[in-house]
Design an enzyme around this catalytic site. Structure first.
Site, PDB file in Angstrom:
ATOM      1  CG  ASP A   1      -8.430  -2.585  -2.048  1.00 41.54           C
ATOM      2  OD1 ASP A   1      -9.502  -2.632  -1.428  1.00 41.54           O
ATOM      3  OD2 ASP A   1      -8.147  -3.355  -2.982  1.00 41.54           O
TER       4      ASP A   1
ATOM      5  CD  GLU B   1       9.293  12.594   2.220  1.00 39.98           C
ATOM      6  OE1 GLU B   1       8.939  13.411   1.336  1.00 39.98           O
ATOM      7  OE2 GLU B   1       9.873  11.518   1.981  1.00 39.98           O
TER       8      GLU B   1
END
Ligand code: GLC
Length: 535
Positions: free
Chosen positions: A213, A255
């Site tokens: 956002d 990851e």
């Protein structure tokens, strides 16, 4: 080189996905209390699977006092009880994945709710405390500190409201949005650590991506200079320090194989593309396409500019026509000004919904044929118009912050109609929905559109299913009459959109695959109509 393997294709899903935005509060009400919830979404997953979408982006579902529709987060690791529980969110993520649908959550890093424990602690600790360093607290100006520390205007509704609020202890704090959304200090290492931990929290729960956002607003010039002094670089928009933040977020995402989509409103295409460098965000919303008027030359330029700005960084484009902040597409395209600008929103703008709907159908075929990912906002597949909300029912802070000049964003957030003959058009069984539904809402209901092969829903379903016919090559414009956009992408299909005022002949083709509306009696393509052809 050669063809990508299935594993590569799976990993790169986001490069060409159709992503459906779920505004949970207004999607489906499972418990009948008038507010949409996770139970409602879980019950409607088969609908989303049938629509054929690859992923869902959920607006914030976290614990929140809802002063800005959940963009005021009190706890990023908890689901608001109005929506359900964390366990339900986990189930939803898993159930969607079983249907082949990935989940994207919405992280709000620029600010927190004033009810967030950090801000409460900062208030309690008082001026000069380390707790206040997590935010932007400053003494005021003027003889008694009675003037705000600088002249920045609110991100909601321009200059009418200040971005500073004064506390009884004399300190002022910065909030680019409402006073209930204090801005975090991104120069503080604890803020960075906390957000990377929040990312891990949600990636560990199986989400495939994160929407960021207000992604270009986080970093602030610590001197907080007045805008009137024309400071360079800008003190709070698109500062260079941000790229370091996103590079370290990218390492976290990598990851988990997670992806980002940034809410980056920047007119400068070169600056925009910097967020999409290979070690930063994967994608960002294409607001220049969304804001572009329904005009052939401007649209073609918007498409070309988009592709040209993404190419050097190797990021796919996104194609967006609306979202929970924007006037709904069928309404926008039915107005004299078919572009979008927050500054020009007004009550009572004349709208031709038939025209707007015809154009929105053509725009659906256009955006679903372009190379990249497509975002679809709930209700867009139903052709819902922007609703006029009675002023005494408006909830959006944009309306209040503009002192009633801006109608706000509730008009695109009205609870969905699912079943024409049911109470509240099938949104939920008992309580009145949190925003009123217009009287004609049942005519847009899912159950009606499912039975109607000419409906907007039928068009979206068919287009999403047929979309692979375009292949995955780059866009190549084809010769076309004035006012007509025609292109192919190497897969054998051609998209033709007529934005000229007169019908045009179709190019040679072997088969008409899909049309946003019927051809005329002479087999020509009418104005504001698009087709997909087999070349
Ligand atoms: C973004 C959101 C909007 C929200 C604002 C503040 O622009 O899309 O809905 O009000 O940020 O968080």
């Amino acid at each position: 080189m050669g063809q990508p393997t299935p594993a590569q294709k799976d990993r790169d899903w986001w490069r060409s996905a159709v992503i459906y935005q779920v505004y949970v509060r207004s999607f489906a009400d499972g418990d009948g209390d008038g507010t949409g919830d996770l139970a409602g979404v879980r019950a409607r997953l088969p609908y989303l699977a049938e629509l054929g979408v690859d992923a869902l982006w959920f607006n914030p579902w976290y614990l929140s006092p809802m002063k800005d529709g959940g963009y005021d987060v009190a706890d990023y690791r908890a689901v608001d009880p109005a929506f359900g529980t964390l366990a339900e969110a986990e189930k939803l993520i898993a159930e969607a994945r079983e249907l082949g649908i990935r989940t994207i959550v919405d992280i709000v890093p620029n600010h927190v709710s004033d009810q967030h424990p950090w801000f409460r602690a900062a208030l309690a600790a008082g001026p000069g405390s380390p707790e206040r360093e997590l935010f932007h607290f400053r003494p005021g100006r003027g003889e008694h500190g009675e003037l705000p520390p600088n002249d920045w205007p609110s991100q909601f509704a321009g200059a009418t409201e200040p971005v500073w609020t004064r506390l009884p202890d004399g300190d002022w704090y910065l909030h680019l949005f409402t006073p209930e959304q204090p801005d975090l200090n991104w120069a503080h290492p604890a803020v960075r650590r906390e957000h990377e931990d929040i990312l891990r929290f949600w990636f560990e729960r199986g989400v495939a991506g994160v929407r960021i956002d207000s992604a270009a607003l986080l970093a602030k010039d610590p001197a907080l200079p007045d805008l009137a002094s024309r400071p360079e670089p800008h003190p709070f928009v698109d500062r260079d320090e941000l790229h370091d933040v996103y590079r370290s977020w990218r390492r976290v995402a990598d990851e988990y194989g997670g992806v980002f989509v940034g809410e980056v409103w920047l007119p400068d295409t070169e600056r925009f593309a910097r967020y999409l460098r290979p070690d930063e965000l994967h994608t960002a919303f294409n607001f220049s396409f969304l804001s572009c008027p329904w005009e052939p030359g401007r649209l073609r330029t918007a498409i070309d500019t988009t592709l040209a700005e993404h190419a050097p960084v190797g990021a796919p484009a996104t194609w967006v026509l609306c979202n929970h902040d924007i006037t709904r597409t069928v309404t926008r395209y039915g107005r004299e000004d078919t572009g979008f600008d927050f500054a020009t929103k007004a009550f009572g703008t004349p709208t031709d919904l038939l025209l707007g709907t015809r154009r929105a159908r053509a725009a659906a075929l256009l955006s679903l044929a372009l190379p990249g990912a497509v975002y679809l906002y709930q209700g867009e597949e139903l052709g819902l118009p922007e609703a006029e909300i009675p002023v005494d029912r408006i909830q959006d802070p944009m309306y209040f912050r503009s002192r009633g000049a801006d109608p706000g964003r509730d008009g695109c957030r009205v609870p969905l109609p699912w079943a024409a003959g049911m109470p509240h058009a099938g949104f939920g069984a008992q309580q009145e929905p949190w925003l009123p539904q217009p009287a004609d809402w049942p005519s847009y209901a899912v159950d009606r559109q499912q039975r109607d092969p000419g409906s907007m829903l039928a068009l979206y379903r068919a287009a999403i299913a047929a979309r692979p016919v375009f292949g995955d090559g780059p866009l190549a414009w084809l010769p076309a009459p004035d006012g007509v956009l025609a292109f192919a992408r190497g897969g054998g299909a051609v998209c033709v959109v007529n934005l000229a005022p007169e019908p045009v002949d179709l190019p040679p083709h072997s088969r008409l695959l899909l049309g946003s509306g019927p051809l005329d009696d002479a087999g020509r393509l009418p104005p504001d109509t698009a087709v997909w052809l087999q070349a």
